[in-house]
Scaffold this motif. Sequence first.
Motif, mmCIF file in Angstrom:
data_model
loop_
_atom_site.group_PDB
_atom_site.id
_atom_site.type_symbol
_atom_site.label_atom_id
_atom_site.label_comp_id
_atom_site.label_asym_id
_atom_site.label_seq_id
_atom_site.Cartn_x
_atom_site.Cartn_y
_atom_site.Cartn_z
ATOM 1 N N LEU A 51 1.005 -1.153 0.191
ATOM 2 C CA LEU A 51 -0.193 0.245 0.055
ATOM 3 C C LEU A 51 0.849 1.270 -0.260
ATOM 4 O O LEU A 51 0.394 2.466 -0.029
ATOM 5 N N ASP A 52 1.916 1.085 0.257
ATOM 6 C CA ASP A 52 2.668 2.448 -0.131
ATOM 7 C C ASP A 52 2.612 3.489 -1.657
ATOM 8 O O ASP A 52 3.121 4.692 -1.300
ATOM 9 N N VAL A 54 -0.326 3.610 -2.184
ATOM 10 C CA VAL A 54 -1.382 4.808 -2.271
ATOM 11 C C VAL A 54 -1.472 6.133 -2.597
ATOM 12 O O VAL A 54 -2.300 6.549 -2.645
ATOM 13 N N LEU A 57 -2.267 7.643 -4.982
ATOM 14 C CA LEU A 57 -3.117 8.144 -5.231
ATOM 15 C C LEU A 57 -3.850 9.987 -5.560
ATOM 16 O O LEU A 57 -4.444 10.289 -6.858
ATOM 17 N N LEU A 58 -3.201 10.252 -4.933
ATOM 18 C CA LEU A 58 -3.729 11.895 -4.813
ATOM 19 C C LEU A 58 -2.799 12.215 -6.168
ATOM 20 O O LEU A 58 -3.202 13.185 -6.592
ATOM 21 N N THR A 60 -2.382 10.569 -8.773
ATOM 22 C CA THR A 60 -3.350 10.425 -10.011
ATOM 23 C C THR A 60 -5.077 11.614 -10.051
ATOM 24 O O THR A 60 -5.255 11.804 -11.053
ATOM 25 N N LYS A 61 -4.900 11.453 -8.277
ATOM 26 C CA LYS A 61 -6.028 12.786 -8.634
ATOM 27 C C LYS A 61 -6.047 13.933 -9.191
ATOM 28 O O LYS A 61 -6.863 14.215 -9.928
ATOM 29 N N VAL A 64 -6.042 13.600 -13.694
ATOM 30 C CA VAL A 64 -7.644 13.251 -13.850
ATOM 31 C C VAL A 64 -8.364 14.802 -13.965
ATOM 32 O O VAL A 64 -9.101 14.855 -14.915
ATOM 33 N N GLU A 65 -8.252 15.633 -12.354
ATOM 34 C CA GLU A 65 -8.998 16.549 -11.988
ATOM 35 C C GLU A 65 -8.698 17.550 -13.368
ATOM 36 O O GLU A 65 -9.532 18.151 -14.481
ATOM 37 N N VAL A 68 -9.292 15.417 -16.755
ATOM 38 C CA VAL A 68 -10.511 16.393 -17.714
ATOM 39 C C VAL A 68 -11.647 17.538 -17.694
ATOM 40 O O VAL A 68 -11.918 18.360 -18.218
#
Lengths: 89, 206
Positions: A51-52, A54, A57-58, A60-61, A64-65, A68
Motif C-alpha cells: 500500500l505504499d 496509495v 493516488l493523490l 492520480t486524482k 485526472v482533474e 478532465v
Amino acid sequence: MTLWWIGNALLLLVVLPIVVYLLNGVLQSARSIVPSVQGIATVAAAGSRDLDAVALLLTTKDQVEQTVAGLAGYGTSLDVILDDAERQS
Amino acid sequence: MTVFAVVAAGVVMVLAVVLIVLALVYYLVSTIVALRKINAGLDEVISGVGEIVEKSAPVNDVVNAINSQLDAAVDVLEGLLVKKAGMRDAMGLIEGMYPGAAAAGLRNFPESGSVDAPRIGEVYTKGTLSLARLGRAAPIAALSPQGAVLRNVEGGSLAARALYPDVRHTTPEKLPQSPVIGADAPEQYEQREDIGAPRKRFPASR
C-alpha cells in the motif's frame, strides 16, 4: 490406611496422567498458534508495503482533474467551433 | 510396621503431589512461553494492520473523486458526440471503432442501445470537413477545403473520396495506358537477339 494407599494410587495413576494430558493439549494448541501468528504478521507487513503506492493516488486524482478540465475545455471549444463552422457554411 | 506403612504411604503421596506439581510447572511455563511468542507476533500483526488501515484510509475519497471526475468526462464526451453527430451516427461511430459496443449503448442515453447503428468506415464526413475548413492539416482538406459540407451520410463514403487529390474519381478523358506486353510490344523488357529469329537447327546425330 488402605484408603490412603488407594488415594495415592489414584493420584499417580489417574490424576497425574489426566493433568499431563490436559496441560499437554493446552501447550500444543498454544505452540500451534505461533507459526500462524508469525505468518499473519509477515502478510500484514507485506500488505502494508504493497500500500505504499496509495499515496500516488493523490497525484492520480490531481492529474485526472487536470485532464478532465482540459477535456471539458476542449469539448466546449470544439462545440463552439463546429457550430460556427456549420453556420458559416 | 504400622509406622513404616504410614511413612511409606506419606512418601508416596508426597511424591505423587510433587510429580503433579512438576508437570504443572513444566507445561504451564511452556504454555506461558508460547503465549508470549503469540503476544509478540500479534504486536507485529497489529502494527502491520495499523499501517494498512492508515494507508488505505484516503483510498475511498480519492477513488470516489476520480470516479466523479471520470463520470463528468463521460457525460461531456457522450453529450458532445450525440449533439454533433446525432444519436444514430454516434452509435455508428462507436460501433465502427469498438465493434459490439453500440449494443451496450451510451450511459446517459438509455435509448441508444436500441438504435440501429449504421456502418461507418474510416472516413466520417460530418464534422471532418468542418475541421478541415478550419485549417487543420488533415489530408481531407488538401483538395477542396472550401467545398460544401457533406451532408449525405448514406453516400458519405463516396462523397468524401472526392476530397482526396486523386484523378480517377474525376473520370478524366484519358488516363495513362497500361503497358503493352508480348512479342509485338514497342518496349521489349528482355532484349535478346534470338527472339523472333529462326530456330537454330542442330546437326543430326547418328
